[in-house]
Structure formats: C-alpha cells, structure tokens
Design a protein around this motif. Structure first.
Motif, PDB file in Angstrom:
ATOM      1  N   GLU A   1     -12.062  -6.638  -2.103  1.00 53.38           N
ATOM      2  CA  GLU A   1     -11.198  -6.358  -3.251  1.00 53.38           C
ATOM      3  C   GLU A   1     -10.063  -7.384  -3.287  1.00 53.38           C
ATOM      4  O   GLU A   1      -9.570  -7.801  -2.241  1.00 53.38           O
ATOM      5  CB  GLU A   1     -10.626  -4.948  -3.097  1.00 53.38           C
ATOM      6  CG  GLU A   1      -9.848  -4.421  -4.262  1.00 53.38           C
ATOM      7  CD  GLU A   1      -9.403  -2.970  -4.025  1.00 53.38           C
ATOM      8  OE1 GLU A   1      -8.258  -2.671  -4.400  1.00 53.38           O
ATOM      9  OE2 GLU A   1     -10.164  -2.160  -3.472  1.00 53.38           O
TER      10      GLU A   1
ATOM     11  N   LEU B   1      -6.326  -7.739  -4.050  1.00 53.83           N
ATOM     12  CA  LEU B   1      -5.132  -6.921  -4.235  1.00 53.83           C
ATOM     13  C   LEU B   1      -4.069  -7.727  -4.968  1.00 53.83           C
ATOM     14  O   LEU B   1      -3.917  -8.928  -4.720  1.00 53.83           O
ATOM     15  CB  LEU B   1      -4.576  -6.467  -2.879  1.00 53.83           C
ATOM     16  CG  LEU B   1      -5.494  -5.607  -2.010  1.00 53.83           C
ATOM     17  CD1 LEU B   1      -4.761  -5.189  -0.736  1.00 53.83           C
ATOM     18  CD2 LEU B   1      -5.982  -4.400  -2.758  1.00 53.83           C
TER      19      LEU B   1
ATOM     20  N   TYR C   1      -9.157  -9.063   0.259  1.00 54.34           N
ATOM     21  CA  TYR C   1      -9.162  -8.192   1.423  1.00 54.34           C
ATOM     22  C   TYR C   1     -10.516  -7.509   1.569  1.00 54.34           C
ATOM     23  O   TYR C   1     -11.166  -7.186   0.571  1.00 54.34           O
ATOM     24  CB  TYR C   1      -8.106  -7.082   1.291  1.00 54.34           C
ATOM     25  CG  TYR C   1      -6.694  -7.540   1.529  1.00 54.34           C
ATOM     26  CD1 TYR C   1      -6.032  -7.237   2.710  1.00 54.34           C
ATOM     27  CD2 TYR C   1      -6.001  -8.261   0.563  1.00 54.34           C
ATOM     28  CE1 TYR C   1      -4.720  -7.647   2.930  1.00 54.34           C
ATOM     29  CE2 TYR C   1      -4.697  -8.681   0.770  1.00 54.34           C
ATOM     30  CZ  TYR C   1      -4.067  -8.364   1.959  1.00 54.34           C
ATOM     31  OH  TYR C   1      -2.780  -8.777   2.173  1.00 54.34           O
TER      32      TYR C   1
ATOM     33  N   ILE D   1     -11.922  -4.028   2.461  1.00 56.37           N
ATOM     34  CA  ILE D   1     -11.383  -2.671   2.412  1.00 56.37           C
ATOM     35  C   ILE D   1     -12.390  -1.742   3.094  1.00 56.37           C
ATOM     36  O   ILE D   1     -13.559  -1.698   2.713  1.00 56.37           O
ATOM     37  CB  ILE D   1     -11.163  -2.201   0.957  1.00 56.37           C
ATOM     38  CG1 ILE D   1     -10.380  -3.239   0.137  1.00 56.37           C
ATOM     39  CG2 ILE D   1     -10.508  -0.824   0.933  1.00 56.37           C
ATOM     40  CD1 ILE D   1      -8.969  -3.470   0.543  1.00 56.37           C
TER      41      ILE D   1
ATOM     42  N   LYS E   1     -12.794   2.202   4.001  1.00 52.02           N
ATOM     43  CA  LYS E   1     -12.288   3.565   3.860  1.00 52.02           C
ATOM     44  C   LYS E   1     -12.800   4.416   5.010  1.00 52.02           C
ATOM     45  O   LYS E   1     -14.004   4.441   5.281  1.00 52.02           O
ATOM     46  CB  LYS E   1     -12.727   4.171   2.526  1.00 52.02           C
ATOM     47  CG  LYS E   1     -12.131   5.544   2.281  1.00 52.02           C
ATOM     48  CD  LYS E   1     -12.509   6.061   0.907  1.00 52.02           C
ATOM     49  CE  LYS E   1     -11.913   7.446   0.673  1.00 52.02           C
ATOM     50  NZ  LYS E   1     -12.264   7.960  -0.651  1.00 52.02           N
TER      51      LYS E   1
ATOM     52  N   GLU F   1      -2.679  -0.584   6.018  1.00 53.23           N
ATOM     53  CA  GLU F   1      -3.306   0.729   5.905  1.00 53.23           C
ATOM     54  C   GLU F   1      -2.884   1.216   4.525  1.00 53.23           C
ATOM     55  O   GLU F   1      -1.694   1.274   4.223  1.00 53.23           O
ATOM     56  CB  GLU F   1      -2.763   1.696   6.954  1.00 53.23           C
ATOM     57  CG  GLU F   1      -3.006   1.291   8.373  1.00 53.23           C
ATOM     58  CD  GLU F   1      -2.176   2.139   9.346  1.00 53.23           C
ATOM     59  OE1 GLU F   1      -1.500   3.093   8.908  1.00 53.23           O
ATOM     60  OE2 GLU F   1      -2.210   1.826  10.533  1.00 53.23           O
ATOM     61  N   ARG F   2      -3.855   1.557   3.672  1.00 55.91           N
ATOM     62  CA  ARG F   2      -3.526   1.957   2.300  1.00 55.91           C
ATOM     63  C   ARG F   2      -3.915   3.415   2.085  1.00 55.91           C
ATOM     64  O   ARG F   2      -4.996   3.843   2.476  1.00 55.91           O
ATOM     65  CB  ARG F   2      -4.244   1.046   1.313  1.00 55.91           C
ATOM     66  CG  ARG F   2      -3.925   1.343  -0.143  1.00 55.91           C
ATOM     67  CD  ARG F   2      -4.460   0.288  -1.070  1.00 55.91           C
ATOM     68  NE  ARG F   2      -5.918   0.261  -1.098  1.00 55.91           N
ATOM     69  CZ  ARG F   2      -6.636  -0.468  -1.950  1.00 55.91           C
ATOM     70  NH1 ARG F   2      -6.032  -1.255  -2.820  1.00 55.91           N
ATOM     71  NH2 ARG F   2      -7.954  -0.431  -1.912  1.00 55.91           N
TER      72      ARG F   2
ATOM     73  N   GLU G   1      -7.448   3.584   3.974  1.00 58.38           N
ATOM     74  CA  GLU G   1      -8.222   2.359   3.857  1.00 58.38           C
ATOM     75  C   GLU G   1      -7.564   1.308   4.742  1.00 58.38           C
ATOM     76  O   GLU G   1      -6.366   1.082   4.643  1.00 58.38           O
ATOM     77  CB  GLU G   1      -8.255   1.873   2.416  1.00 58.38           C
ATOM     78  CG  GLU G   1      -9.026   2.791   1.500  1.00 58.38           C
ATOM     79  CD  GLU G   1      -8.917   2.394   0.044  1.00 58.38           C
ATOM     80  OE1 GLU G   1      -9.950   2.469  -0.655  1.00 58.38           O
ATOM     81  OE2 GLU G   1      -7.810   2.025  -0.407  1.00 58.38           O
TER      82      GLU G   1
ATOM     83  N   CYS H   1      -7.158  -2.447   5.244  1.00 61.09           N
ATOM     84  CA  CYS H   1      -7.281  -3.618   4.373  1.00 61.09           C
ATOM     85  C   CYS H   1      -7.004  -4.862   5.205  1.00 61.09           C
ATOM     86  O   CYS H   1      -5.869  -5.068   5.672  1.00 61.09           O
ATOM     87  CB  CYS H   1      -6.280  -3.523   3.220  1.00 61.09           C
ATOM     88  SG  CYS H   1      -6.368  -1.971   2.285  1.00 61.09           S
TER      89      CYS H   1
END
Length: 151
Positions: free
Chosen positions: A6, A8, A93, A95, A97, A130-131, A143, A145
């Motif tokens: 992804e 960002l 990034y 990602i 999950k 960390e998302r 997530e 990243c």
C-alpha cells in the motif's frame, strides 16, 4: 498471513512520546494519547492511530528507545500546545494485518522479512508503523506497516 502493498500518504500527527524500554510503557503512552483525543472528540470510526518505534532495540540502549503513540489529524486542525505535533512521510509499505498478540507479532516478523527478500524488496529508511483503524482497536487487531523499496 494477510500481506498487501500500500502507498501511505503523508500524515500530520499529534503524538505522545515514551522514552525507555519498549513494552508496557508503550501502551501507557497510547492510553494517554487516546485520553487527549477523546477530550478533543477526535476518536471516531475513521480515526487512524499509529504506534511508531523510533529506534532499533538491537542497536539502541533500552533506556534510550523512543516510541511515539500518534493520531492522524487533519491538515487544518488547529495547533494545540498541550501535545506534540509532527509529520510522517508517506511511501510504499508492506501491510500485514494481525491479531494484536505477542505470538502473532512474532510470527509476522518471522514471515515479513522472507517475504521482502522473495519479492524483490528491502526495508526503506523510514520508521516501521503499527496502524490501528476504527474497529481494529476494539477487536485487538493491528497492521504492521514496513516501509519498502525495490532491491
């Protein structure tokens, strides 16, 4: 494991910094940030929270490791002297999950680096994130990243 790539965007952030060994104190920094955000009515279903370990604990003494608990804020959100503000550069990034447990995090790290190597990527020189978005916090997901660039 669920891995995707992804791009960002650049994020404007408000953050609380924790200095010291990574671990339980990181959660305390995140709770302090959430209390601030709740008071400002910034915690919504679309809120993006980020945990940003700024240092590699293998090369930085534990007492000097920095962890930022962040919330993405709008570009036009008024300055607030009661909290630190900054910016995170965007970029590409990987990602991943995962369930936010020690076992799942360890498994993810064991799989991310071979994935990078096998797919022609290397880590870029940006912080790992960390998302947490919306329901992820309630359901104990996050997530990881990892910033990447082609080899």
């Amino acid at each position: 494991m669920n891995i995707k790539i992804e791009t960002l965007p650049k994020y404007r952030i408000a953050y609380v910094r924790q200095v010291g060994p990574y671990g339980p104190a990181n959660s305390q920094a995140m709770e302090k940030l959430k209390q601030w955000a709740k008071g400002k009515e910034l915690l919504t279903e679309s809120t993006i929270l980020l945990g940003v370990p700024q240092d590699n604990p293998e090369t930085t003494k534990p007492e000097n490791c920095r962890y930022d608990a962040c919330i993405v804020i709008a570009k036009d959100y008024p300055d607030d002297d009661s909290i630190c503000e900054g910016q995170l550069d965007g970029g590409t990034y990987i990602i991943c999950k995962i369930k936010h447990t020690a076992k799942a995090i360890e498994r993810a790290w064991n799989e991310i680096f071979p994935y990078l190597h096998n797919n022609g990527y290397q880590m870029d020189n940006k912080p790992i994130l960390e998302r947490y978005i919306g329901e992820m916090l309630i359901n104990d997901f996050c997530e990881i990243c990892v910033p990447i660039k082609p080899v």
